[in-house]
Design an enzyme around this catalytic site. Structure first.
Site, PDB file in Angstrom:
ATOM      1  N   ASN A 144       0.786  -1.239   0.000  1.00 31.51           N
ATOM      2  CA  ASN A 144       0.000   0.000   0.000  1.00 31.51           C
ATOM      3  C   ASN A 144       0.819   1.291   0.000  1.00 31.51           C
ATOM      4  O   ASN A 144       0.345   2.314  -0.468  1.00 31.51           O
ATOM      5  CB  ASN A 144      -1.026  -0.010   1.127  1.00 31.51           C
ATOM      6  CG  ASN A 144      -0.438  -0.244   2.495  1.00 31.51           C
ATOM      7  OD1 ASN A 144       0.618  -0.851   2.618  1.00 31.51           O
ATOM      8  ND2 ASN A 144      -1.090   0.236   3.524  1.00 31.51           N
ATOM      9  N   GLY A 219       2.327  -6.388   7.093  1.00 29.71           N
ATOM     10  CA  GLY A 219       1.394  -7.031   6.162  1.00 29.71           C
ATOM     11  C   GLY A 219       0.184  -7.543   6.914  1.00 29.71           C
ATOM     12  O   GLY A 219      -0.135  -7.052   8.006  1.00 29.71           O
ATOM     13  N   SER A 220      -0.457  -8.536   6.339  1.00 27.48           N
ATOM     14  CA  SER A 220      -1.716  -9.003   6.922  1.00 27.48           C
ATOM     15  C   SER A 220      -1.470  -9.908   8.131  1.00 27.48           C
ATOM     16  O   SER A 220      -0.418 -10.526   8.273  1.00 27.48           O
ATOM     17  CB  SER A 220      -2.523  -9.762   5.871  1.00 27.48           C
ATOM     18  OG  SER A 220      -1.840 -10.939   5.511  1.00 27.48           O
ATOM     19  N   ALA A 222      -2.829 -12.742   8.800  1.00 29.92           N
ATOM     20  CA  ALA A 222      -2.697 -14.158   8.436  1.00 29.92           C
ATOM     21  C   ALA A 222      -1.258 -14.464   8.011  1.00 29.92           C
ATOM     22  O   ALA A 222      -0.667 -15.469   8.443  1.00 29.92           O
ATOM     23  CB  ALA A 222      -3.666 -14.485   7.302  1.00 29.92           C
ATOM     24  N   THR A 223      -0.664 -13.583   7.197  1.00 31.93           N
ATOM     25  CA  THR A 223       0.721 -13.815   6.766  1.00 31.93           C
ATOM     26  C   THR A 223       1.665 -13.680   7.951  1.00 31.93           C
ATOM     27  O   THR A 223       2.631 -14.443   8.073  1.00 31.93           O
ATOM     28  CB  THR A 223       1.124 -12.827   5.649  1.00 31.93           C
ATOM     29  OG1 THR A 223       0.134 -12.844   4.633  1.00 31.93           O
ATOM     30  CG2 THR A 223       2.450 -13.206   5.037  1.00 31.93           C
ATOM     31  N   GLY A 224       1.388 -12.734   8.829  1.00 28.69           N
ATOM     32  CA  GLY A 224       2.227 -12.556  10.021  1.00 28.69           C
ATOM     33  C   GLY A 224       2.307 -13.814  10.858  1.00 28.69           C
ATOM     34  O   GLY A 224       3.381 -14.224  11.314  1.00 28.69           O
ATOM     35  N   GLU A 242       3.911  -5.859  12.102  1.00 31.06           N
ATOM     36  CA  GLU A 242       2.982  -4.717  11.974  1.00 31.06           C
ATOM     37  C   GLU A 242       1.853  -5.192  11.081  1.00 31.06           C
ATOM     38  O   GLU A 242       2.020  -5.268   9.859  1.00 31.06           O
ATOM     39  CB  GLU A 242       3.703  -3.527  11.311  1.00 31.06           C
ATOM     40  CG  GLU A 242       4.726  -2.836  12.167  1.00 31.06           C
ATOM     41  CD  GLU A 242       4.080  -1.850  13.152  1.00 31.06           C
ATOM     42  OE1 GLU A 242       2.883  -1.557  13.027  1.00 31.06           O
ATOM     43  OE2 GLU A 242       4.810  -1.385  14.041  1.00 31.06           O
ATOM     44  N   CYS A 277      -3.586   0.210   6.956  1.00 29.77           N
ATOM     45  CA  CYS A 277      -3.753  -0.566   8.192  1.00 29.77           C
ATOM     46  C   CYS A 277      -4.459   0.257   9.262  1.00 29.77           C
ATOM     47  O   CYS A 277      -5.190  -0.256  10.081  1.00 29.77           O
ATOM     48  CB  CYS A 277      -2.393  -1.006   8.702  1.00 29.77           C
ATOM     49  SG  CYS A 277      -1.267   0.387   8.928  1.00 29.77           S
ATOM     50  N   GLU A 455       7.127   0.831  15.947  1.00 29.33           N
ATOM     51  CA  GLU A 455       8.008   1.418  14.941  1.00 29.33           C
ATOM     52  C   GLU A 455       7.794   2.929  14.882  1.00 29.33           C
ATOM     53  O   GLU A 455       6.913   3.473  15.520  1.00 29.33           O
ATOM     54  CB  GLU A 455       7.736   0.764  13.577  1.00 29.33           C
ATOM     55  CG  GLU A 455       8.095  -0.721  13.593  1.00 29.33           C
ATOM     56  CD  GLU A 455       7.968  -1.406  12.251  1.00 29.33           C
ATOM     57  OE1 GLU A 455       7.385  -0.824  11.322  1.00 29.33           O
ATOM     58  OE2 GLU A 455       8.458  -2.547  12.137  1.00 29.33           O
TER      59      GLU A 455
END
Ligand code: NAD
Length: 476
Positions: A144, A219-220, A222-224, A242, A277, A455
């Site tokens: 994004n 990222g998302s 689910a990926t995290g 994040e 986000c 961050e």
């Protein structure tokens, strides 16, 4: 790609095509890195890290400052690349470049902050701690804010004395590659490596590489979680995350309605199609002002105009890719199936100059059940869900009743209510009578499924170091 200071394609020649989401036309192809390419980058980074950590902080600072200068000098070019690659408005991507430059300079200025401590101990002894970089940092970023993340998220680890391998999103890799090209003349070989490719191949190889002890992922959710799991299969790695948000904006009846309506539109980040986000995608509004609020909100959102990235009058751009577009449209259908009322938008623009692109009109749903999927799941698109509340307890129950917890906002003139919500909203970043703003130097990050770590502040720098304690006996 930039690997060990050299620009090169994937070793097997594989490429990925990247279309312009606003026109549907192919923009370019770029390397699809294999696990071998990622290994080359990590091995180069490991070698470079050995000398980079010995470089004086002032010199590391100078390198990052030089990188900031070159990004600033190419600001228009970077904004153009990102606008064409991810569909967002050119003026928004121009702001992203400014933020990228800001954070490169910010971390360049913090290199002296990675200091340790001394602890009083017995006579004849000295106990102190020092901060050491990890070595190789693997950095994975989403689509994004392509250049903003590519540039700003390498700043802290490099400032701290690590070497970085960054992998941008396979949907928006072009600006990171251009950054790598420009960095090749500035950053010592191996200290910054840019590899492009898919999450499943290049991303996975980076996560699973035994020499990468520190991973930072944006990222998302689910990926995290998949990355945490995968990393743990290989070794004990420090992983910061994040992740996404389903963030609430709570509106009390004492707030000025026009102010809140404008804030709700701004906070949803329709300017980049809600693909943020921190978007406040759930508006929880008091029953007494609900109807008036929704009426004005719908009028304002209904007037937002999708447009091509360089259209100065456009309010919102294109969705980044076909999968994301289908996801948004499927949530619009789901909301209606669940009994929510679609008040405006939610349809794809199929005619005129935008007909070949991935444009969706900004949508508002009212009467959304707080337990429904529309209210619970991150859509990451231009879909705003409104739900009423009766009292503060109910507002908190709804606001906190999701698994994610990134940002939250409350609008009220009552000091006690403001403090109570600041205290009790389950989010890493809370706004009172404000939306969306990141104040540089303040900690950004989530609670619950929205992530681990903070961050955009000095803690980000320190998170790329590990403390080592030294105990010296110089005894009598
Ligand atoms: P994503 O999770 O699909 O992908 C992010 C990155 O991870 C990409 O580079 C992708 O290639 C890589 N990846 C995917 N699968 C992988 C795997 N198995 N192993 C290793 N790498 C893998 O996210 P996205 O769709 O690009 O971005 C949208 C998401 O990012 C949203 O959920 C959004 O909320 C979140 N986001 C969070 C923040 C924040 O600061 N908290 C900021 C921006 C975006």
């Amino acid at each position: 790609m930039l690997i060990d200071g050299k620009l090169r394609p994937a070793s097997d020649g594989a490429v990925i095509d990247t279309p312009n989401p606003a026109t549907g036309r192919s923009l370019a192809t770029f390397p699809d890195a294999s696990a071998t390419d990622v290994d080359d980058a990590v091995v180069a980074a490991a070698a470079a890290a050995e000398s980079w950590r010995r470089v004086a902080p002032g010199e590391r600072s100078a390198v990052l400052t030089a990188l900031a200068d070159v990004v600033a000098a190419h600001a228009d070019e970077f904004a153009r690349i990102d606008a064409d690659d991810n569909g967002s408005l050119l003026r928004e991507m121009r702001r992203d470049v400014d933020m990228a430059v800001f954070y490169l300079r910010y971390y360049a200025g913090l290199t002296l902050q990675m200091h340790g401590d001394t602890v009083p101990s017995e006579p004849g002894t000295l106990t102190y701690s020092v901060r050491r970089p990890y070595g190789v940092v693997g950095r994975l970023i989403p689509f994004n804010h392509p250049l903003m993340f590519a540039a700003s998220k390498i700043a802290a680890p490099i400032a701290a004395g690590n070497a970085v391998v960054i992998k941008p999103s396979e949907y928006t890799s072009l600006s990171a590659l251009r950054l790598g090209e420009l960095a090749a003349d500035i950053v010592p070989p191996g200290v910054l490596n840019v590899v492009t490719g898919t999450g499943a191949q290049a991303g996975d190889a980076l996560v699973a590489h035994p020499l990468v002890r520190r991973l930072a992922f944006t990222g998302s959710a689910a990926t995290g979680r998949a990355i945490q799991r995968r990393a743990a299969e290989v070794g004990v790695k420090t992983v910061t995350l994040e992740l996404g948000g389903k963030n609430p904006l709570v509106v009390f009846p004492d707030a000025d309605l026009d102010t809140v309506v404008a804030a709700a539109v701004r906070g949803m980040n329709f300017t980049w199609q809600g693909q943020s986000c921190g978007s406040l995608s759930r508006v929880v509004v008091h029953r007494d002002v609900h109807d008036a609020f929704v009426e004005r909100l719908v009028a304002k959102v209904g007037a937002l105009r999708p447009g091509l990235p360089d259209d100065p009058d456009a309010d919102t751009g294109a969705i980044v890719n076909r999968g994301q577009l289908d996801k948004v449209l499927s949530y619009v259908r789901l909301g209606q199936d669940e009994g929510s009322r679609l008040c405006t938008g939610g349809d794809r623009v199929t005619d005129g100059a935008l007909g070949d692109g991935l444009f969706v009109r900004p949508a508002v749903f009212d009467g959304v059940d707080p337990g429904s999927r529309l209210a619970q799941e991150e859509i990451f698109g231009p879909v705003l869900a409104v739900m009423p509340f009766g009292d503060a307890e109910e507002a908190l129950r709804i606001a906190n009743g999701v698994s994610l917890g990134l940002t939250a906002s409350v609008f009220t003139r009552d000091l006690a209510t403001a403090h109570r919500f600041a205290d009790e909203l389950e989010a890493g970043y809370v706004w009172v009578n404000e939306v969306g703003r990141h104040v540089p130097g303040t900690p950004f990050g989530g609670v619950k499924d929205s992530g681990i770590g903070r961050e955009e502040d000095v803690d980000e720098l320190l998170s790329y170091t590990q403390l080592k304690n030294v105990h010296i006996n110089y005894g009598r």
